[in-house]
Design a protein around this motif. Structure first.
Motif, short mmCIF file in Angstrom:
data_model
loop_
_atom_site.label_atom_id
_atom_site.label_comp_id
_atom_site.label_asym_id
_atom_site.label_seq_id
_atom_site.Cartn_x
_atom_site.Cartn_y
_atom_site.Cartn_z
N VAL A 1 38.68 38.55 23.76
CA VAL A 1 38.93 39.57 24.97
C VAL A 1 39.49 40.29 25.10
N ILE A 2 40.26 41.09 24.75
CA ILE A 2 40.90 42.30 24.09
C ILE A 2 39.86 43.09 24.00
N ALA A 3 39.03 42.72 22.92
CA ALA A 3 38.43 43.85 22.60
C ALA A 3 37.42 44.30 22.94
N TRP A 4 36.39 43.14 24.69
CA TRP A 4 35.17 43.06 24.59
C TRP A 4 35.90 43.09 26.33
N LEU A 5 36.63 43.10 26.83
CA LEU A 5 36.97 42.59 28.45
C LEU A 5 38.14 43.59 28.89
N PRO A 6 38.26 45.09 28.94
CA PRO A 6 39.44 45.81 28.91
C PRO A 6 39.49 45.74 29.92
N GLU A 7 39.04 45.39 31.54
CA GLU A 7 38.81 45.52 32.50
C GLU A 7 40.08 44.63 33.11
N LEU A 8 40.23 43.40 32.32
CA LEU A 8 40.13 42.39 32.76
C LEU A 8 41.93 42.39 33.31
N GLY A 9 41.93 42.04 34.75
CA GLY A 9 43.75 41.58 35.38
C GLY A 9 43.26 42.92 36.41
N HIS A 10 42.86 43.88 35.92
CA HIS A 10 42.67 45.26 36.85
C HIS A 10 41.46 45.69 37.33
N VAL A 11 40.71 44.66 37.67
CA VAL A 11 39.28 44.21 38.77
C VAL A 11 38.89 43.07 39.15
N THR A 12 38.50 43.23 40.19
CA THR A 12 38.43 42.41 41.14
C THR A 12 38.19 40.54 40.82
N ASN A 13 38.16 39.67 41.39
CA ASN A 13 37.39 38.29 40.87
C ASN A 13 36.11 38.61 40.35
N GLN A 14 35.39 38.90 41.54
CA GLN A 14 33.57 39.22 41.39
C GLN A 14 33.41 40.05 40.03
N ALA A 15 33.85 40.97 40.25
CA ALA A 15 33.65 42.10 39.42
C ALA A 15 34.30 41.28 37.93
N ALA A 16 34.88 41.11 38.00
CA ALA A 16 35.31 40.41 36.07
C ALA A 16 33.83 38.67 36.08
N ALA A 17 33.37 38.76 36.95
CA ALA A 17 32.21 37.44 36.44
C ALA A 17 31.58 37.96 36.40
N ALA A 18 30.76 39.68 36.92
CA ALA A 18 29.73 40.36 36.36
C ALA A 18 30.35 40.83 34.85
N LEU A 19 31.05 41.31 34.68
CA LEU A 19 31.37 41.80 33.56
C LEU A 19 30.50 41.14 32.09
N ILE A 20 31.54 39.66 32.89
CA ILE A 20 30.51 39.07 31.53
C ILE A 20 29.83 38.62 31.39
N GLY A 21 28.88 38.36 32.60
CA GLY A 21 27.96 38.48 33.36
C GLY A 21 27.32 36.72 33.63
N ALA A 22 28.01 36.48 34.29
CA ALA A 22 28.43 35.22 34.67
C ALA A 22 28.24 34.17 35.74
N ALA A 23 27.79 36.59 36.71
CA ALA A 23 27.66 36.34 38.35
C ALA A 23 26.47 35.78 38.72
N PRO A 24 25.81 35.22 39.11
CA PRO A 24 24.68 34.61 39.78
C PRO A 24 24.43 35.03 40.98
N TYR A 25 22.87 35.41 40.90
CA TYR A 25 21.85 36.97 41.90
C TYR A 25 21.21 36.59 42.62
N ASP A 26 21.16 36.36 44.25
CA ASP A 26 20.30 36.32 44.60
C ASP A 26 18.71 37.19 44.37
N ASP A 27 18.04 35.90 44.70
CA ASP A 27 16.87 35.97 44.83
C ASP A 27 15.66 35.83 46.17
N ASP A 28 16.54 36.55 47.05
CA ASP A 28 15.55 36.08 48.04
C ASP A 28 14.12 37.33 48.79
N SER A 29 13.38 36.70 48.98
CA SER A 29 12.84 37.98 50.21
C SER A 29 12.30 36.94 51.25
N GLY A 30 13.07 38.10 52.59
CA GLY A 30 12.35 37.24 54.18
C GLY A 30 12.43 35.98 54.19
#
Length: 318
Positions: free
Chosen positions: A208-237
């Protein structure tokens, strides 16, 4: 009027770099030698470049980035996939080194607002050590798998000897990582906070120290996105597609997967309860584990922001 930043795009290969200042129509190719780096720095300075942009290229970019930073040039290292998607969206299908340098410069001009990463030599050393440890662990796992297939005696003996050597070298690398973290008060405190979470240990903290230095300085949503654990919508109409995780730092996500599994199924009461609730609602095991990883990274982000250890645990947003 403030002066507009001039960008140079760099396409880095093992033996050379191709550079392009697209706004001026200028190009340079330089070998990966001390003289080549000095020539690139002189060329960049002569053309008043403010920021150099290059893709992550398996470590070959490090020497060029160090030389440019030493010369006072900001450096931004970007995900190659983003540049390639940008090129495809622009209809640029041809690909060679000069074209790639031009495309990287174009990408930098199109997305100029993101700040260049501040260079931290101490974290860079830990990054390399953690990457080396990961490679050794992967080699150890491959040797172990080969030994499970009842190889001939001479092969089994060779595999055992190699495994013994790898374990010895792993201990050396892990000792070096621990020493580097201990020698840096900021890293030592981050490691203390991360390792205080039940289920996490020193090597997870180092990752975590080596590969996620932003942790503790970003929003929770950004932290989840940085690690690739944030689900994204796939909607259309009117269609509501299934949400999936995308992007993020895969090597850190891979590093965290097994510790999260242990924490969510055995060691961490909070994550274990969350995992069991998700499974009871019909979520697949892997989906529930990724959700636990997302919850964990939010907890860590909050703990680091507040400079608090797990005891007492902080309340993390869902």
């Amino acid at each position: 009027m403030p002066q507009k930043t001039r960008f140079v795009g760099l396409d880095v290969a093992k033996s050379k770099v191709d550079a392009c200042i697209r706004s001026e129509g200028l190009r340079l190719s330089a070998p990966s030698t001390p003289e080549g780096r000095a020539g690139l720095v002189a060329w960049v300075r002569a053309n008043r470049v403010g920021r150099a942009v290059m893709e992550a290229s398996g470590g070959y970019e490090r020497g060029w980035a160090e030389a440019l930073r030493a010369a006072g040039v900001e450096v931004r290292i970007v995900d190659p996939k983003r540049v390639r998607h940008f090129a495809k969206a622009a209809g640029r299908l041809a690909k060679n080194d000069p074209i790639d340098a031009d495309t990287i410069a174009w990408f930098a001009e199109a997305f100029p607002d993101r700040e260049a990463q501040p260079h931290d030599p101490a974290r860079d050393e830990i990054d390399r050590l953690v990457a080396a440890r990961t490679a050794l662990k992967d080699a150890e796992d491959r040797i172990k798998q080969q030994g499970e297939h009842r190889p001939p005696a001479v092969v089994a003996k060779a595999l055992a000897a190699i495994a013994k050597t790898i374990r010895a070298e792993l201990r050396k690398v892990e000792g070096a990582i621990a020493a580097k973290i201990k020698a840096n008060p900021g890293f030592a405190r981050r490691a203390e906070i991360i390792a205080s979470v039940p289920g996490l240990a020193a090597q997870t903290a180092a990752g975590v120290i080596a590969w996620l230095p932003e942790l503790g300085h970003v929003t929770n949503q950004a932290a989840a996105a940085l690690i690739g654990a944030a689900p994204y919508d796939d909607d259309s109409g009117g269609r509501k597609g299934q949400r999936h995780i995308k992007g993020g730092r895969r090597k850190l996500r891979n590093l965290l997967y097994m510790p999260v599994m242990g924490a969510a199924t055995r060691h961490n009461p909070m994550l274990k309860a969350h995992y069991q609730r998700l499974r009871a609602r019909g979520k697949e095991a892997k989906v529930a584990l990724i959700a636990c990883m997302r919850k964990l990274i939010v907890i860590l982000n909050t703990m680091l922001a507040r400079d608090q250890t797990w005891n007492p645990p902080v309340r993390a947003a869902r």
